[in-house]
Design an enzyme around this catalytic site. Structure first.
Site, PDB file in Angstrom:
ATOM      1  N   CYS A 114       0.616  -1.299  -0.076  1.00  0.00           N
ATOM      2  CA  CYS A 114       0.177  -0.240  -0.089  1.00  0.00           C
ATOM      3  C   CYS A 114       0.697   1.471   0.031  1.00  0.00           C
ATOM      4  CB  CYS A 114      -0.708   0.143   1.556  1.00  0.00           C
ATOM      5  SG  CYS A 114      -2.115  -1.158   1.340  1.00  0.00           S
ATOM      6  N   HIS A 115       1.539   1.297   0.876  1.00  0.00           N
ATOM      7  CA  HIS A 115       2.678   2.826   0.705  1.00  0.00           C
ATOM      8  C   HIS A 115       3.939   2.252   1.629  1.00  0.00           C
ATOM      9  CE1 HIS A 115      -1.322   3.656   2.456  1.00  0.00           C
ATOM     10  NE2 HIS A 115      -1.345   4.471   1.275  1.00  0.00           N
TER      11      HIS A 115
END
Lengths: 169, 421
Positions: free
Chosen positions: A133-134
């Site tokens: 995701c990040h």
């Protein structure tokens, strides 16, 4: 204007406001607390997992309290790598000895501590986990090494019921 | 409000109006003096009202068929798509309607930025607008969770986890929001309830927004105060009603294009996979209208500061009437601001683009530069510009530049003064 003196009416106002505030608070609290985990959610406390089929270098993922738990049987290389790291190099210093009571077994919540995604196994710069995701990188002990996550992946309460069964929770 | 007193013609009308002055209100709305130079950028208020009503009506119908339960939500949405009469149409209007709503609101906001509509005496209109925008984001986010697909589930997980960045109480707040230890059925049911509630809150705020607007009256492209009513104004009905109506028709063509020809282009294929708490999709992206803020969140390498930056990017807008120190409203007379305005537009579009890309390498670098510029624009450029910028002379009335015979207002003014000499 003359100097104000506290009289019976002021006392009545203050007492009324105080009782009113307590009443409003007591009325609002159930409305707020009803949103917290209810008794049926809390009742799903523990899960037993058979790990006899897990070979070294394999990870299984089980669901506990609606969250994934990674159970990884680590290879000797991974254990050595996790234990050779100096604590000063870590963003969230925790020794591998504290995280994995039995060095072969790493049991942790498979939840990225950044915003809750499930990290991918055997990916990233530290041969551990990588969150797509990040972009948080975790090492072979599930400790945060690079990226936005603030802390290591959490170790839940667990115990070996016998040599083949782990009880989580 | 209108200066003149209104008396209904019919006897019954007068009797009724004396008891509940609805006819006075209707008369105020039709006669409402409007600047005669409003351009098509001013039609988006009406378009937004249409969007809100569309979302409420289609949402009401969808709620008759949707089941808010983790085990049944996904199937009930497919049931709407396949079994319910015209269910596909109603759901596609609702889903694309959200995007159209944001498209219109962004144009509406950037119109205000260009023409300085947020400046005194319209600060309250602007702040109510920002609150509506925040509520719109909340409603859109919760609505996106309801189909209980993979993007629904993981979007909900990521966004609710933003609150875990709050020191000390963060984790407790997240558990409270979830009603459990992860996003699950209790989360879904409360999101459904709130998703149902918020549009009506927005409706109430829209009434306040318009009420506050009708106190000073509309701003206009020239950005000067005008007398109302005067030769600079036209009554709202029929002039603005017809113009708004035409613009709405054009907008509905775009809307219909998405609904009928490419209804899923603004969504994500992953959301047609049922929610699975064990697998995170490889690439999580929010809906397009939240991408600039998502890019700001990811550009900061610290969890708490990232959340703070993202929220500041939104809340900074509420302080805009005081950050912009220039007395001149319209960018037409602010040659420097006009350039910075377009740089800001480009900056937000770039943030939106990198927000959709993976947060690494060059994309991350661009996101950081664009984030820094976004704050620079509001915190440094705007306050300084008000003191440094040499603005063009503004006309005394709307009619003046028109009579000057030139579309360029500044030239018109110069020409006029030279004629007088």
């Amino acid at each position: 204007m003359s100097e104000k003196k506290t009289n019976r009416r002021d006392f009545l106002f203050t007492a009324t406001y105080a009782v009113g505030a307590v009443g409003v608070g007591a009325t609002i609290w159930p409305m707020i607390d009803q949103m917290n985990p209810d008794a049926s959610v809390k009742a799903l406390a523990s899960t037993e997992v058979d790990v006899s089929a897990v070979n070294p270098g394999k990870t299984i993922t089980v669901l506990w309290r609606g969250k994934p738990v990674f159970i990884r049987r680590r290879t000797q290389d991974e254990i050595a790598e996790a234990r050779s790291v100096k604590l000063e190099e870590l963003k969230h210093p925790e020794s591998d000895e504290d995280r994995a009571k039995d060095p072969e077994w790493l049991v942790m919540l498979g939840v990225c501590t950044h915003l809750g995604c499930v990290p991918l196994d055997q990916k990233g710069d530290y041969n551990g986990w990588f969150c797509p995701c990040h972009g948080s990188h975790y090492d072979t002990s599930g400790r945060i090494r690079k990226g936005p996550a603030p802390t290591n992946m959490e170790i839940p309460k667990y115990e070996f019921v016998n040599s083949n069964t782990i009880k989580i929770g | 409000m209108s200066d003149h007193q209104y008396t209904p013609e019919s006897k019954f009308g007068k009797w009724f109006n004396d008891r509940l002055p609805l006819l006075t209100l209707a008369n105020h709305l039709t006669d409402y003096p409007t600047p005669k130079n409003l351009n098509y950028w001013w039609t988006f208020g009406g378009i937004l009202t249409f969007c809100l009503i569309t979302q409420i009506v289609t949402g009401l119908v969808l709620a008759m068929h949707y089941i808010a339960h983790a085990d049944m939500a996904f199937d009930s949405v497919e049931h709407i798509m396949r079994d319910v009469n015209y269910g596909w149409l109603i759901r596609y209007i609702h889903a694309n309607g959200a995007s159209m709503f944001f498209l219109a609101v962004y144009i509406h906001i950037f119109r205000s930025l260009f023409y300085g509509s947020y400046k005194a005496p319209r600060e309250i209109i602007w702040i109510i607008g920002i609150i509506i925008y925040l509520l719109m984001m909340a409603a859109a986010f919760m609505g996106y969770v309801l189909p209980w697909g993979q993007m629904s589930f993981w979007g909900a997980t990521v966004i609710t986890n933003l609150f875990s960045a709050i020191p000390l109480v963060g984790e407790g707040i997240v558990t409270w929001l979830w009603g459990g230890y992860s996003v699950d059925n209790p989360t879904l049911t409360r999101f459904f309830t709130l998703h149902y509630l918020i549009p009506f809150l927005i409706l109430g705020l829209v009434v306040l927004h318009i009420w506050a607007l009708h106190v000073p009256g509309n701003n206009n492209p020239v950005g000067i105060d005008i007398k109302k009513p005067s030769k600079d104004t036209v009554p709202f009905h029929p002039y603005i009603v017809i113009k708004d109506g035409f613009a709405l028709l054009m907008f509905m063509i775009v809307f219909a294009f998405f609904v009928f020809y490419t209804p899923n282009i603004l969504g994500h294929a992953d959301n047609y996979i049922e929610a699975d708490p064990l697998v995170t999709p490889a690439h999580i992206v929010p809906e397009w209208y939240l991408l600039p803020f998502y890019a700001i969140l990811r550009s900061v390498p610290d969890k708490l500061l990232g959340v703070v930056a993202m929220l500041s990017a939104i809340f900074i807008l509420a302080a805009l009437p005081w950050l912009d120190t220039s007395k001149i409203r319209s960018a037409v007379f602010r040659p420097l601001y006009r350039q910075f305005y377009w740089i800001l537009v480009a900056d937000v579009l770039i943030l939106g683009y990198v927000g959709a890309m993976p947060a690494e390498g060059l994309y991350l670098l661009i996101a950081r530069v664009a984030t820094a510029y976004y704050f620079l624009h509001f915190l440094v450029i705007l306050p300084v510009l008000g003191f440094r910028e040499k603005t063009l002379p503004i006309p005394l009335s709307i009619t003046e530049p028109v009579l000057g015979g030139s579309p360029n207002l500044a030239t018109a003014k110069n020409k006029e003064s030279s004629i007088i000499k």
